[in-house]
Motif scaffolding. Sequence first.
Motif, mmCIF file in Angstrom:
data_model
loop_
_atom_site.group_PDB
_atom_site.id
_atom_site.type_symbol
_atom_site.label_atom_id
_atom_site.label_comp_id
_atom_site.label_asym_id
_atom_site.label_seq_id
_atom_site.Cartn_x
_atom_site.Cartn_y
_atom_site.Cartn_z
ATOM 1 N N VAL A 105 43.176 40.868 47.344
ATOM 2 C CA VAL A 105 43.528 41.228 45.971
ATOM 3 C C VAL A 105 42.412 40.769 45.055
ATOM 4 N N VAL A 106 42.007 41.647 44.125
ATOM 5 C CA VAL A 106 41.011 41.311 43.108
ATOM 6 C C VAL A 106 41.544 41.786 41.766
ATOM 7 N N THR A 107 41.380 40.947 40.742
ATOM 8 C CA THR A 107 41.848 41.322 39.409
ATOM 9 C C THR A 107 41.030 40.622 38.331
ATOM 10 N N SER A 108 41.025 41.234 37.146
ATOM 11 C CA SER A 108 40.435 40.592 35.967
ATOM 12 C C SER A 108 41.522 40.325 34.935
ATOM 13 N N LYS A 109 42.766 40.546 35.314
ATOM 14 C CA LYS A 109 43.896 40.303 34.416
ATOM 15 C C LYS A 109 44.458 38.906 34.642
ATOM 16 N N ALA A 110 45.283 38.456 33.718
ATOM 17 C CA ALA A 110 45.840 37.104 33.751
ATOM 18 C C ALA A 110 46.997 37.003 34.745
ATOM 19 N N TYR A 111 46.717 36.390 35.890
ATOM 20 C CA TYR A 111 47.711 36.147 36.926
ATOM 21 C C TYR A 111 47.411 34.816 37.602
ATOM 22 N N ILE A 112 48.333 34.411 38.442
ATOM 23 C CA ILE A 112 48.068 33.354 39.414
ATOM 24 C C ILE A 112 48.145 34.045 40.771
ATOM 25 N N LEU A 113 47.023 34.103 41.479
ATOM 26 C CA LEU A 113 47.028 34.627 42.841
ATOM 27 C C LEU A 113 47.537 33.508 43.737
ATOM 28 N N ARG A 114 48.476 33.838 44.616
ATOM 29 C CA ARG A 114 49.139 32.797 45.410
ATOM 30 C C ARG A 114 49.275 33.241 46.858
ATOM 31 N N SER A 115 48.882 32.341 47.774
ATOM 32 C CA SER A 115 49.140 32.526 49.212
ATOM 33 C C SER A 115 49.938 31.324 49.678
ATOM 34 N N MET A 116 51.024 31.609 50.377
ATOM 35 C CA MET A 116 51.931 30.545 50.794
ATOM 36 C C MET A 116 52.037 30.541 52.319
ATOM 37 N N ALA A 117 52.609 29.474 52.843
ATOM 38 C CA ALA A 117 52.863 29.337 54.280
ATOM 39 C C ALA A 117 51.607 29.628 55.100
ATOM 40 N N ILE A 118 50.494 28.997 54.713
ATOM 41 C CA ILE A 118 49.222 29.176 55.410
ATOM 42 C C ILE A 118 49.201 28.209 56.593
#
Length: 160
Positions: free
Chosen positions: A13-26
Amino acid sequence: MPEYIDVNTGQVVVTSKAYILRSMAIGSCIVVSAYDMKAKIAGMAHIMLPGSSRGVEMGKYRYAEDAIMHLLHLMTVSGSVREDIDICLVGAGNVLADEKDTVCSMNICSVSSILDRENLRVKASCLGGFERKAMYLNTINGRVKYSCGDSDKMLLWPQV
């Protein structure tokens, strides 16, 4: 507070908008976060396996080579300059505590060699161990947080 975008195994995922990119259970996976402070472009790839998919289309971004190259492609077509991209890594935990499990170390070697070859700077990492992890990338300021097991979120980058 920005909304979350979950980045699951095999996703980029790539973005220039205001988000929190999150990956869980790694677990044995490695999550690569990429941030261009100048262009304010953020990206994340959740990598499951070392090496390349060797042209197989289904699930190809589960592989380090395909995921990282796609992440870089999406970042640059969005306006990022490679020299301005900072990388953070989280994962590669042997969560089953299996002495014979080599996926973690193979993932670390594969991701590291690709990033070296592409001359990308790894600013911070939390790799290895025996606990599952999670990673959070704030797309507004590039701040990367992570957690291990049931711990609270900790700041990974920038280091204060």
